[in-house]
Design a protein around this motif. Sequence first.
Motif, mmCIF file in Angstrom:
data_model
loop_
_atom_site.group_PDB
_atom_site.id
_atom_site.type_symbol
_atom_site.label_atom_id
_atom_site.label_comp_id
_atom_site.label_asym_id
_atom_site.label_seq_id
_atom_site.Cartn_x
_atom_site.Cartn_y
_atom_site.Cartn_z
ATOM 1 N N LEU A 118 -20.105 -20.753 -11.472
ATOM 2 C CA LEU A 118 -19.089 -19.697 -11.569
ATOM 3 C C LEU A 118 -19.750 -18.336 -11.792
ATOM 4 O O LEU A 118 -20.376 -18.105 -12.822
ATOM 5 N N SER A 119 -19.617 -17.445 -10.801
ATOM 6 C CA SER A 119 -20.251 -16.134 -10.908
ATOM 7 C C SER A 119 -19.223 -15.004 -10.831
ATOM 8 O O SER A 119 -19.449 -13.901 -11.303
ATOM 9 N N HIS A 120 -18.065 -15.280 -10.203
ATOM 10 C CA HIS A 120 -17.026 -14.262 -10.037
ATOM 11 C C HIS A 120 -15.681 -14.830 -10.510
ATOM 12 O O HIS A 120 -14.857 -15.244 -9.691
ATOM 13 N N PRO A 121 -15.475 -14.886 -11.861
ATOM 14 C CA PRO A 121 -14.212 -15.432 -12.348
ATOM 15 C C PRO A 121 -13.052 -14.485 -12.076
ATOM 16 O O PRO A 121 -13.220 -13.265 -12.097
ATOM 17 N N ASN A 122 -11.906 -15.060 -11.775
ATOM 18 C CA ASN A 122 -10.654 -14.313 -11.645
ATOM 19 C C ASN A 122 -10.790 -13.042 -10.778
ATOM 20 O O ASN A 122 -10.553 -11.928 -11.250
ATOM 21 N N ILE A 123 -11.125 -13.242 -9.535
ATOM 22 C CA ILE A 123 -11.316 -12.103 -8.613
ATOM 23 C C ILE A 123 -9.977 -11.404 -8.351
ATOM 24 O O ILE A 123 -8.973 -12.050 -8.066
ATOM 25 N N LYS A 124 -10.014 -10.068 -8.450
ATOM 26 C CA LYS A 124 -8.826 -9.271 -8.131
ATOM 27 C C LYS A 124 -9.187 -8.317 -7.004
ATOM 28 O O LYS A 124 -10.244 -7.683 -7.035
ATOM 29 N N CYS A 125 -8.298 -8.201 -6.042
ATOM 30 C CA CYS A 125 -8.548 -7.274 -4.931
ATOM 31 C C CYS A 125 -8.161 -5.869 -5.400
ATOM 32 O O CYS A 125 -7.015 -5.650 -5.813
ATOM 33 N N PRO A 126 -9.082 -4.905 -5.364
ATOM 34 C CA PRO A 126 -8.724 -3.553 -5.820
ATOM 35 C C PRO A 126 -7.482 -3.026 -5.088
ATOM 36 O O PRO A 126 -7.281 -3.326 -3.911
ATOM 37 N N GLU A 127 -6.650 -2.252 -5.797
ATOM 38 C CA GLU A 127 -5.412 -1.717 -5.222
ATOM 39 C C GLU A 127 -5.660 -0.907 -3.963
ATOM 40 O O GLU A 127 -4.846 -0.862 -3.053
ATOM 41 N N SER A 128 -6.809 -0.223 -3.936
ATOM 42 C CA SER A 128 -7.140 0.556 -2.747
ATOM 43 C C SER A 128 -8.646 0.474 -2.525
ATOM 44 O O SER A 128 -9.367 -0.082 -3.356
ATOM 45 N N GLY A 129 -9.105 1.000 -1.419
ATOM 46 C CA GLY A 129 -10.538 0.967 -1.142
ATOM 47 C C GLY A 129 -10.888 2.019 -0.112
ATOM 48 O O GLY A 129 -10.031 2.822 0.280
ATOM 49 N N LYS A 130 -12.129 1.989 0.339
ATOM 50 C CA LYS A 130 -12.569 3.006 1.296
ATOM 51 C C LYS A 130 -13.090 2.377 2.580
ATOM 52 O O LYS A 130 -13.616 3.056 3.440
ATOM 53 N N ILE A 131 -12.996 1.036 2.650
ATOM 54 C CA ILE A 131 -13.597 0.376 3.808
ATOM 55 C C ILE A 131 -12.514 -0.115 4.766
ATOM 56 O O ILE A 131 -11.547 -0.767 4.338
ATOM 57 N N TYR A 132 -12.642 0.209 6.041
ATOM 58 C CA TYR A 132 -11.764 -0.410 7.038
ATOM 59 C C TYR A 132 -12.627 -1.135 8.054
ATOM 60 O O TYR A 132 -13.682 -0.653 8.450
ATOM 61 N N SER A 133 -12.173 -2.337 8.405
ATOM 62 C CA SER A 133 -12.958 -3.201 9.283
ATOM 63 C C SER A 133 -12.128 -3.568 10.500
ATOM 64 O O SER A 133 -11.078 -4.198 10.375
ATOM 65 N N VAL A 134 -12.612 -3.167 11.652
ATOM 66 C CA VAL A 134 -11.892 -3.448 12.901
ATOM 67 C C VAL A 134 -12.892 -3.337 14.045
ATOM 68 O O VAL A 134 -13.898 -2.626 13.916
ATOM 69 N N ASN A 135 -12.626 -4.053 15.135
ATOM 70 C CA ASN A 135 -13.507 -3.925 16.302
ATOM 71 C C ASN A 135 -13.123 -2.666 17.085
ATOM 72 O O ASN A 135 -12.136 -2.646 17.820
ATOM 73 N N HIS A 136 -13.919 -1.609 16.881
ATOM 74 C CA HIS A 136 -13.629 -0.323 17.522
ATOM 75 C C HIS A 136 -13.737 -0.387 19.030
ATOM 76 O O HIS A 136 -13.171 0.438 19.744
ATOM 77 N N GLY A 137 -14.504 -1.364 19.514
ATOM 78 C CA GLY A 137 -14.671 -1.503 20.973
ATOM 79 C C GLY A 137 -13.347 -1.739 21.676
ATOM 80 O O GLY A 137 -13.182 -1.423 22.854
ATOM 81 N N ASN A 138 -12.380 -2.300 20.942
ATOM 82 C CA ASN A 138 -11.074 -2.601 21.544
ATOM 83 C C ASN A 138 -10.073 -1.457 21.360
ATOM 84 O O ASN A 138 -8.895 -1.625 21.669
ATOM 85 N N PHE A 139 -10.533 -0.324 20.823
ATOM 86 C CA PHE A 139 -9.612 0.740 20.401
ATOM 87 C C PHE A 139 -8.525 1.038 21.440
ATOM 88 O O PHE A 139 -7.339 1.089 21.121
ATOM 89 N N PHE A 140 -8.916 1.184 22.682
ATOM 90 C CA PHE A 140 -7.937 1.610 23.694
ATOM 91 C C PHE A 140 -7.004 0.471 24.120
ATOM 92 O O PHE A 140 -6.074 0.684 24.887
ATOM 93 N N LEU A 141 -7.274 -0.730 23.590
ATOM 94 C CA LEU A 141 -6.392 -1.871 23.896
ATOM 95 C C LEU A 141 -5.369 -2.116 22.783
ATOM 96 O O LEU A 141 -4.509 -2.971 22.890
ATOM 97 N N TYR A 142 -5.492 -1.354 21.672
ATOM 98 C CA TYR A 142 -4.552 -1.527 20.555
ATOM 99 C C TYR A 142 -3.274 -0.733 20.807
ATOM 100 O O TYR A 142 -3.285 0.250 21.564
ATOM 101 N N ASP A 143 -2.205 -1.114 20.107
ATOM 102 C CA ASP A 143 -0.993 -0.331 20.296
ATOM 103 C C ASP A 143 -1.061 0.961 19.461
ATOM 104 O O ASP A 143 -1.947 1.142 18.625
ATOM 105 N N TYR A 144 -0.058 1.807 19.695
ATOM 106 C CA TYR A 144 -0.128 3.149 19.155
ATOM 107 C C TYR A 144 -0.233 3.187 17.626
ATOM 108 O O TYR A 144 -0.998 3.965 17.049
#
Length: 340
Positions: free
Chosen positions: A197-223
């Motif tokens: 046990l190294s990370h007890p009771n993990i909580k996802c921070p309310e907000s963050g600064k990281i966004y993860s998405v495949n930018h290569g598909n950008f023009f195939l995403y909806d508006y």
Amino acid sequence: MIPNRTVLTLDEFTIQSLRQFPHATGELSTLLRDIGLASKRVNVEVNKAGLVDILGDVGTVNVQGEEVKKLDEYANNQFVSVLQRGVSCAGIASEELDDFVAFDDEVSNQSKYVCLFDPLDGSGNIDVNVSIGTIFSIYRRISKLGTPVVKEDFLQKGRNQVAAGYIVYGSSTMLVYATKRSVNGFTLDPAIGEFCLSHPNIKCPESGKIYSVNHGNFFLYDYGVKKYIDTCQNKRKEQGGPYTQRYIGSMVSDVHRNLIKGGIFMYPGTTDKPKGKLRLLYECNPFAFIVEVAGGKATNGTMHILDIEPTELHERTPFFVGSNKMMEELEHCLATAKEK
Ligand code: AHG
Ligand code: MN
Ligand code: MN
């Protein structure tokens, strides 16, 4: 030297926490222990992937129409055989197999759980020494005890999950699992071969600064998605910006990082593949469950992932998961884009 007995192993922790439930039979702890065992075997092979001739394609194509790498097959076989030999799983479904497998023997038919998994996630990254993972999801069967499991046992909505988790084969190997109560992370101590046990009771921070998405598909995403990506790129300092884009291409690693640090992961539909790439049962449901127990949110753009009623084992869905505030902002972009 007095050993550090404040560190709990995966087995100790699971047994202790499930003991608090008066009706617990110990079956779930055994199942989690079996998953830990299979993952340790996979970990050994992942670590020596560069040394032995285990890289490359087996030459077959999986049910998703993708090439199967040798390690995918190895990992799948490990999980199937360990769970089949164990006493706590009545059957499995895997991203690598066309159909579910009912173990259908006297002991297995008495087990109350079924397990679904993506044995190796991010397998495109094996050849280049980048973190990969395993994802699993556990449900209580709905068919009668004492009989072989049926398809309906696997086609349950994510909300019914009893537990879900993942293993990251990264700079260290970690197993993270969630029950309805909490999310806990264990790091493999190679010296003793145990997850600790190294990370007890993990909580996802309310907000963050990281966004993860495949930018290569950008023009195939909806508006709406494009608008949200644009918002992320234009965050000013006083709004917590600038945001950082991080995309490994192994969802396990991407979502793990965002869960710990705060962030959002997106695999939207594209014009050619409106349901995106990720599989509801093996990839999205388990992560939606884990992140929601940790306090975050997961949707397909219009509804909670965990409320989707699955109709097929291998169905896909657009997937958005992460910190609450970032999800809220995304939802605003998607909703206002639809109004146009
Ligand atoms: P898998 O290796 O099990 O097929 O899954 C790979 C998935 C996921 O881990 C990752 O986020 C995504 O595929 C990356 O896809 P793109 O290369 O299309 O972005
Ligand atoms: Mn995957
Ligand atoms: Mn896979």
